[in-house]
Design a protein around this motif. Structure first.
Motif, mmCIF file in Angstrom:
data_model
loop_
_atom_site.group_PDB
_atom_site.id
_atom_site.type_symbol
_atom_site.label_atom_id
_atom_site.label_comp_id
_atom_site.label_asym_id
_atom_site.label_seq_id
_atom_site.Cartn_x
_atom_site.Cartn_y
_atom_site.Cartn_z
ATOM 1 N N GLU A 40 39.003 -62.323 -47.775
ATOM 2 C CA GLU A 40 38.529 -62.923 -46.523
ATOM 3 C C GLU A 40 39.578 -63.881 -45.968
ATOM 4 O OE1 GLU A 40 34.893 -65.273 -46.960
ATOM 5 O OE2 GLU A 40 35.653 -66.572 -45.363
ATOM 6 N N ALA A 41 40.121 -64.727 -46.835
ATOM 7 C CA ALA A 41 41.134 -65.688 -46.394
ATOM 8 C C ALA A 41 42.325 -64.963 -45.760
ATOM 9 C CB ALA A 41 41.593 -66.552 -47.574
ATOM 10 N N GLY A 42 42.688 -63.844 -46.370
ATOM 11 C CA GLY A 42 43.846 -63.098 -45.883
ATOM 12 C C GLY A 42 43.651 -62.488 -44.515
ATOM 13 N N THR A 43 42.401 -62.293 -44.106
ATOM 14 C CA THR A 43 42.147 -61.715 -42.781
ATOM 15 C C THR A 43 42.116 -62.783 -41.690
ATOM 16 O OG1 THR A 43 39.748 -61.927 -42.935
ATOM 17 C CG2 THR A 43 40.715 -59.887 -43.795
ATOM 18 N N ILE A 170 38.849 -79.841 -41.216
ATOM 19 C CA ILE A 170 39.201 -78.448 -41.498
ATOM 20 C C ILE A 170 38.029 -77.558 -41.100
ATOM 21 C CG2 ILE A 170 39.649 -76.842 -43.407
ATOM 22 C CD1 ILE A 170 41.309 -79.246 -44.612
ATOM 23 N N PRO A 171 38.321 -76.489 -40.328
ATOM 24 C CA PRO A 171 37.215 -75.670 -39.794
ATOM 25 C C PRO A 171 36.280 -75.176 -40.899
ATOM 26 C CG PRO A 171 39.332 -74.951 -38.882
ATOM 27 C CD PRO A 171 39.635 -75.987 -39.925
ATOM 28 N N LYS A 172 34.982 -75.337 -40.643
ATOM 29 C CA LYS A 172 33.980 -75.012 -41.673
ATOM 30 C C LYS A 172 33.868 -73.519 -41.921
ATOM 31 C CE LYS A 172 30.823 -78.921 -40.914
ATOM 32 N NZ LYS A 172 31.590 -79.612 -39.841
ATOM 33 N N GLU A 173 34.179 -72.701 -40.890
ATOM 34 C CA GLU A 173 33.964 -71.252 -40.999
ATOM 35 C C GLU A 173 35.039 -70.580 -41.846
ATOM 36 O OE1 GLU A 173 35.534 -72.028 -37.591
ATOM 37 O OE2 GLU A 173 34.084 -73.628 -37.982
ATOM 38 N N GLY A 174 36.212 -71.191 -41.936
ATOM 39 C CA GLY A 174 37.312 -70.547 -42.637
ATOM 40 C C GLY A 174 37.109 -70.546 -44.146
ATOM 41 N N ALA A 175 37.910 -69.756 -44.829
ATOM 42 C CA ALA A 175 37.809 -69.667 -46.289
ATOM 43 C C ALA A 175 38.060 -71.030 -46.939
ATOM 44 C CB ALA A 175 38.797 -68.624 -46.808
ATOM 45 N N ARG A 178 35.016 -73.242 -46.372
ATOM 46 C CA ARG A 178 33.892 -72.806 -47.217
ATOM 47 C C ARG A 178 34.084 -73.244 -48.664
ATOM 48 N NH1 ARG A 178 31.704 -68.210 -48.275
ATOM 49 N NH2 ARG A 178 33.432 -66.770 -47.963
ATOM 50 N N LEU A 179 35.329 -73.191 -49.138
ATOM 51 C CA LEU A 179 35.609 -73.652 -50.511
ATOM 52 C C LEU A 179 35.315 -75.149 -50.636
ATOM 53 C CD1 LEU A 179 36.807 -73.284 -53.387
ATOM 54 C CD2 LEU A 179 39.033 -73.875 -52.391
ATOM 55 N N LEU A 180 35.818 -75.948 -49.675
ATOM 56 C CA LEU A 180 35.605 -77.393 -49.740
ATOM 57 C C LEU A 180 34.114 -77.718 -49.723
ATOM 58 C CD1 LEU A 180 38.458 -78.557 -47.317
ATOM 59 C CD2 LEU A 180 38.412 -78.798 -49.814
ATOM 60 N N ALA A 181 33.363 -77.016 -48.867
ATOM 61 C CA ALA A 181 31.916 -77.256 -48.780
ATOM 62 C C ALA A 181 31.242 -76.901 -50.103
ATOM 63 C CB ALA A 181 31.317 -76.455 -47.629
ATOM 64 N N ALA A 182 31.628 -75.764 -50.674
ATOM 65 C CA ALA A 182 31.014 -75.325 -51.938
ATOM 66 C C ALA A 182 31.291 -76.336 -53.049
ATOM 67 C CB ALA A 182 31.544 -73.945 -52.319
ATOM 68 N N LEU A 183 32.463 -76.984 -52.978
ATOM 69 C CA LEU A 183 32.837 -77.968 -53.996
ATOM 70 C C LEU A 183 32.204 -79.332 -53.737
ATOM 71 C CD1 LEU A 183 36.635 -77.126 -54.250
ATOM 72 C CD2 LEU A 183 34.954 -76.847 -56.080
ATOM 73 N N GLY A 184 31.588 -79.492 -52.561
ATOM 74 C CA GLY A 184 31.049 -80.796 -52.186
ATOM 75 C C GLY A 184 32.145 -81.787 -51.832
ATOM 76 N N ARG A 185 33.318 -81.290 -51.448
ATOM 77 C CA ARG A 185 34.411 -82.174 -51.029
ATOM 78 C C ARG A 185 34.406 -82.282 -49.520
ATOM 79 N NH1 ARG A 185 38.925 -81.269 -55.422
ATOM 80 N NH2 ARG A 185 40.170 -82.617 -54.105
ATOM 81 N N THR A 186 34.926 -83.381 -49.016
ATOM 82 C CA THR A 186 34.988 -83.537 -47.571
ATOM 83 C C THR A 186 36.023 -82.572 -46.984
ATOM 84 O OG1 THR A 186 35.390 -85.050 -45.752
ATOM 85 C CG2 THR A 186 36.692 -85.389 -47.717
ATOM 86 N N ALA A 187 35.780 -82.152 -45.748
ATOM 87 C CA ALA A 187 36.749 -81.313 -45.045
ATOM 88 C C ALA A 187 37.613 -82.172 -44.126
ATOM 89 C CB ALA A 187 36.029 -80.236 -44.242
#
Ligand code: MBD
Ligand code: FE
Length: 260
Positions: A40-43, A170-175, A178-187
């Protein structure tokens, strides 16, 4: 990359990944999720570059640009554009006629490690707007908005007018988002002004200046980018038309080439 070095580095990378899989007993399902997420990130345009910038670039820079007595580096990030306009004094970063945001007068000096002022030192400055966009990368901005190159005067001093930057998210929709959100880290990144400084006989410096009191200083989404020595106060005295900040930069001389 030279083949022997490629092999040495790659062997360690693979070894590290294998250790993680074993230590955490990574499941087939988790492996599949990783594969999908990377695909997904690569696209997504620039997403891998952003991901690397967030996770790794600061470590690479610290290894390569450590200083003894000069101003510390901070990562270039994904939004530098070479060839920004060469401005003439009094310096004002190019901005829209209706550029939103509080005005900021950024002043300071550029000196060598021994304190000698570096007359004519070049500063290449770029930043986000108050409405949250980097020209060239975000739609709707004139080319080179809030980007410019200027020089320090005979005493190594400089001053330019700009606007107070906002924190970057950092845009929430991007890979990466999404990783930062899943980790509970700020974007978020703390608000910052990017600079590249150069002067003959000195090591070029790429860094960023941050502002005291910024809520994201101690949890920058970009690992390792914020350094205490790069934080300066944003001064607002009632009545003044612009906020002010200043920073005194120090460039390290490159060793004299040996005489032959
Ligand atoms: C930025 O504005 C930035 O400076 C870095 C390093 C990463 C993402 C966005
Ligand atoms: Fe930035």
């Amino acid at each position: 990359m030279e083949n022997a070095r490629l092999q040495a580095v790659f062997t360690d990378v693979l070894d590290g990944l294998q250790q993680v899989v074993r230590r955490h007993r990574v499941t087939r399902e988790e492996y599949r999720l990783l594969s999908e997420w990377l695909t997904e990130a690569g696209t997504q345009p620039n997403e891998i570059a952003l991901l690397l910038e967030v996770l790794l670039s600061s470590t690479v820079d610290d290894v390569n640009f450590a200083v003894e007595s000069g101003t510390e580096n901070s990562v270039e990030g994904p939004f530098h554009v070479p060839g920004a306009p060469l401005l003439s004094a009094p310096y004002v970063l190019p901005m829209r006629p209706d550029e939103p945001g509080e005005r900021l007068l950024f002043s300071g000096t550029v000196r060598s490690a021994d304190g000698t002022p570096l007359a004519g030192a070049m500063l290449d400055v770029w930043q986000i707007s108050a409405d949250g966009g980097y020209s060239h990368f975000h739609a709707g901005f004139p080319e080179y908005n809030l980007r410019g190159r200027l020089t320090a005067d005979e005493e190594g001093r400089f001053e330019f007018l700009t606007v107070v930057p906002v924190p970057y998210e950092i845009p929430k929709e991007g890979a990466t988002g999404r990783l930062l959100a899943a980790l509970g880290r700020t974007a978020h990144r703390p608000a910052h002004v990017h600079l590249k400084l150069g002067h003959q006989g000195h090591r070029p410096l790429t860094t960023q200046i941050y502002f005291e009191g910024d809520p994201w200083l101690d949890r920058d989404a970009v690992v390792g980018a914020t350094k205490a020595s790069l934080v300066t106060p944003l001064v607002r005295d009632g009545g003044a038309t612009a906020a002010r900040c200043s920073y005194d930069f120090v460039l390290e001389p490159v060793p004299e080439p040996a005489l032959v």
